[in-house]
Design an enzyme around this catalytic site. Structure first.
Site, short mmCIF file in Angstrom:
data_model
loop_
_atom_site.label_atom_id
_atom_site.label_comp_id
_atom_site.label_asym_id
_atom_site.label_seq_id
_atom_site.Cartn_x
_atom_site.Cartn_y
_atom_site.Cartn_z
N GLU A 1 -15.02 6.14 2.22
CA GLU A 1 -15.34 6.43 3.61
C GLU A 1 -14.45 7.49 4.23
O GLU A 1 -13.36 7.79 3.73
CB GLU A 1 -15.31 5.15 4.45
N CYS B 1 -7.13 0.96 -3.03
CA CYS B 1 -5.70 1.27 -2.95
C CYS B 1 -4.94 0.15 -3.66
O CYS B 1 -5.39 -0.99 -3.66
CB CYS B 1 -5.27 1.33 -1.48
N CYS C 1 -0.57 -3.53 1.16
CA CYS C 1 -0.07 -3.81 2.52
C CYS C 1 -0.86 -4.99 3.12
O CYS C 1 -2.08 -5.06 2.99
CB CYS C 1 -0.20 -2.59 3.42
N CYS D 1 -3.96 -4.34 5.65
CA CYS D 1 -4.90 -3.25 5.38
C CYS D 1 -6.11 -3.70 4.56
O CYS D 1 -5.96 -4.39 3.55
CB CYS D 1 -4.17 -2.13 4.65
N SER E 1 -0.35 11.02 5.10
CA SER E 1 0.27 9.74 5.46
C SER E 1 0.59 8.94 4.21
O SER E 1 -0.25 8.78 3.33
CB SER E 1 -0.69 8.95 6.36
N SER F 1 4.14 5.56 7.11
CA SER F 1 3.74 4.26 7.63
C SER F 1 4.93 3.33 7.51
O SER F 1 5.19 2.76 6.46
CB SER F 1 2.56 3.72 6.81
N LEU F 2 5.66 3.21 8.62
CA LEU F 2 6.92 2.46 8.58
C LEU F 2 6.66 0.99 8.93
O LEU F 2 7.00 0.09 8.16
CB LEU F 2 7.92 3.11 9.55
N HIS F 3 6.12 0.76 10.09
CA HIS F 3 5.66 -0.56 10.53
C HIS F 3 6.75 -1.63 10.67
O HIS F 3 6.43 -2.79 10.94
CB HIS F 3 4.55 -1.11 9.62
N ASN G 1 -5.26 -3.14 14.04
CA ASN G 1 -6.69 -3.35 13.96
C ASN G 1 -6.92 -4.66 13.22
O ASN G 1 -6.50 -4.80 12.07
CB ASN G 1 -7.30 -2.22 13.12
N CYS H 1 -9.19 1.81 8.17
CA CYS H 1 -9.48 2.16 6.77
C CYS H 1 -10.01 1.00 5.96
O CYS H 1 -9.51 -0.09 6.01
CB CYS H 1 -8.25 2.67 6.04
N1 SAH Z 1 -1.69 4.87 2.17
C1 SAH Z 1 -1.38 5.75 3.26
C2 SAH Z 1 -2.57 6.27 4.03
C3 SAH Z 1 -3.69 5.34 4.34
S1 SAH Z 1 -3.49 4.13 5.59
C4 SAH Z 1 -0.40 5.09 4.17
O1 SAH Z 1 -0.05 3.94 3.96
O2 SAH Z 1 0.08 5.74 5.11
C5 SAH Z 1 -3.52 4.98 7.12
C6 SAH Z 1 -2.72 4.27 8.21
O3 SAH Z 1 -3.45 3.13 8.74
C7 SAH Z 1 -1.40 3.74 7.73
O4 SAH Z 1 -0.41 3.99 8.68
C8 SAH Z 1 -1.69 2.26 7.59
O5 SAH Z 1 -0.51 1.54 7.56
C9 SAH Z 1 -2.56 2.02 8.80
N2 SAH Z 1 -3.32 0.77 8.78
C10 SAH Z 1 -3.92 0.16 7.75
N3 SAH Z 1 -4.53 -0.97 8.13
C11 SAH Z 1 -4.31 -1.08 9.46
C12 SAH Z 1 -4.69 -2.04 10.44
N4 SAH Z 1 -5.38 -3.14 10.12
N5 SAH Z 1 -4.29 -1.83 11.72
C13 SAH Z 1 -3.59 -0.72 12.05
N6 SAH Z 1 -3.20 0.21 11.17
C14 SAH Z 1 -3.56 0.04 9.89
#
Ligand code: SAH
Length: 347
Positions: free
Chosen positions: A92, A112, A116, A119, A193, A216-218, A292, A335
């Site tokens: 997508e 992937c 995470c 995700c 990213s 993507s630190l989080h 999300n 995603c």
């Molecule tokens: N693998 C890469 C790029 C794809 S994810 C990465 O980790 O950066 C793109 C972004 O969306 C990342 O910052 C990821 O952490 C975030 N993401 C994934 N699922 C999410 C969700 N449920 N809510 C908010 N952000 C999310």
């Protein structure tokens, strides 16, 4: 699947070598490259001899992907696409319209393997890498969809997949995207990213491509990060930050940190202060994302007041931070959500 050659995967030089092997003159390479990167089918490549067009059609592929579904948002200008690969896999992409033009979020892998916790893309693991030409096809197909409404000017590698886990094809894709005879998209308009594959970040720095790096630190510390991101067990934050600092120093580009605010986990004021300490002195910006919600995951988004307070704390500590606008929430904007719903509809 057949063993036809996918020509859009090739650099201009490789395409030249290929045509030479068919006995074609050198100038055909530029012509063919330009057609391919406009998304034009072999049959319609007007200035190529009919015999060559027929030969290419028989032995090669022009566009290795097709649009399978288009989902426009009812709330904003966001459009979600499902693309079908030649081997039947679906991926997508999301088109967003900003003041500065169209931006396309593309996938880099089918699924992937980073795992995470929040995700949707990773729930079924990684099926395979996308090739450079497949990633380009996402852009070409969306340009075709847009027609005279405009063209994709910005690309973000933030769809399904971990770009640095598909390093060679992603770097090849970036170079092809920037080809003057092709899409000619400035790499300053491209964001990559990553969940933080430190070796990949260091390698990328050496490519001297002016892409914006997004991390993507989080989480503000390893303890919290390990709870939601398995990659944090391989690469602690200290090593990640070292690689990011080197990237900023080497490229002169500001780095962006993505931070999804999750209720009861990483969204308290103490976490904002801890994050500010971590980022102090670094040329950076923080993108705060209200999580999300993904059905299969237990994690809940932080309350809007908590999101605002988090941003204000960062700003008070002189760390630039914005809250990402939620776009396309009604079309499975996060995603992996749409692809996943289709996978399950099939079973
Ligand atoms: N693998 C890469 C790029 C794809 S994810 C990465 O980790 O950066 C793109 C972004 O969306 C990342 O910052 C990821 O952490 C975030 N993401 C994934 N699922 C999410 C969700 N449920 N809510 C908010 N952000 C999310």
């Amino acid at each position: 699947m057949d063993d036809k050659r996918v020509l859009i995967d090739l650099t201009p030089e490789e395409l030249g070598d290929f045509l030479k092997s068919l006995g074609q003159p050198a100038f055909r390479a530029g012509q063919l490259f330009t057609w391919l990167h406009k998304g034009v089918a072999f049959a319609d490549m007007g200035n190529l001899p009919a015999s060559l067009r027929a030969q290419l059609e028989e032995t090669c592929v022009d566009l290795p992907m097709a649009i399978q579904e288009v989902h426009p948002s009812k709330r904003d200008d966001t459009v979600k696409f499902l693309f079908a690969c030649r081997d039947g896999n679906i991926i997508e992409g999301v088109l967003m319209r900003y003041r500065y033009g169209y931006s396309l979020c593309i996938s880099t892998q089918v699924g992937c393997r980073m795992g995470c916790a929040f995700c949707a893309s990773t729930l079924e693991g990684c099926v395979r890498n996308l090739s450079a030409g497949e990633m380009l096809s996402e852009v070409l197909l969306v340009n075709r969809f847009l027609g005279d409404r405009g063209k994709v000017g910005h690309v973000v590698l933030m769809g399904s997949g971990e770009p640095l886990d598909n390093y060679d094809q992603v770097v090849r894709f970036l170079r092809l995207l920037n080809e003057p005879k092709g899409l000619n998209i400035s790499l300053r308009n491209v964001s990559l990213s990553t969940c933080g594959l430190v070796e990949g970040i260091r390698r990328l720095e050496g490519e001297h491509l002016p892409v914006t790096l997004s991390i993507s630190l989080h989480a503000p510390n390893d303890e919290i990060r390990r709870q939601i991101m398995p990659v944090a067990r391989a690469w602690p934050i200290a090593q990640l930050m070292e690689a990011v600092r080197a990237y900023v120093a080497g490229t002169g580009r500001r780095v962006v940190f993505e931070y999804a605010l999750i209720d009861g986990l990483n969204s308290r004021p103490t976490h904002a202060h801890e994050l500010a300490r971590l980022l102090r002195g670094l040329q950076c910006h923080v993108n705060l994302i209200p999580l999300n919600y993904v059905d299969e995951r237990r994690l809940r988004p932080a309350a809007p007041e908590a999101v605002r307070a988090f941003q204000q704390t960062l700003e008070a500590e002189h760390i630039s931070a914005t809250v990402r606008r939620e776009m396309g929430a009604d079309i499975g904007g996060a995603c992996g959500q749409l692809r996943r719903s289709r996978l399950h509809a099939q079973t």
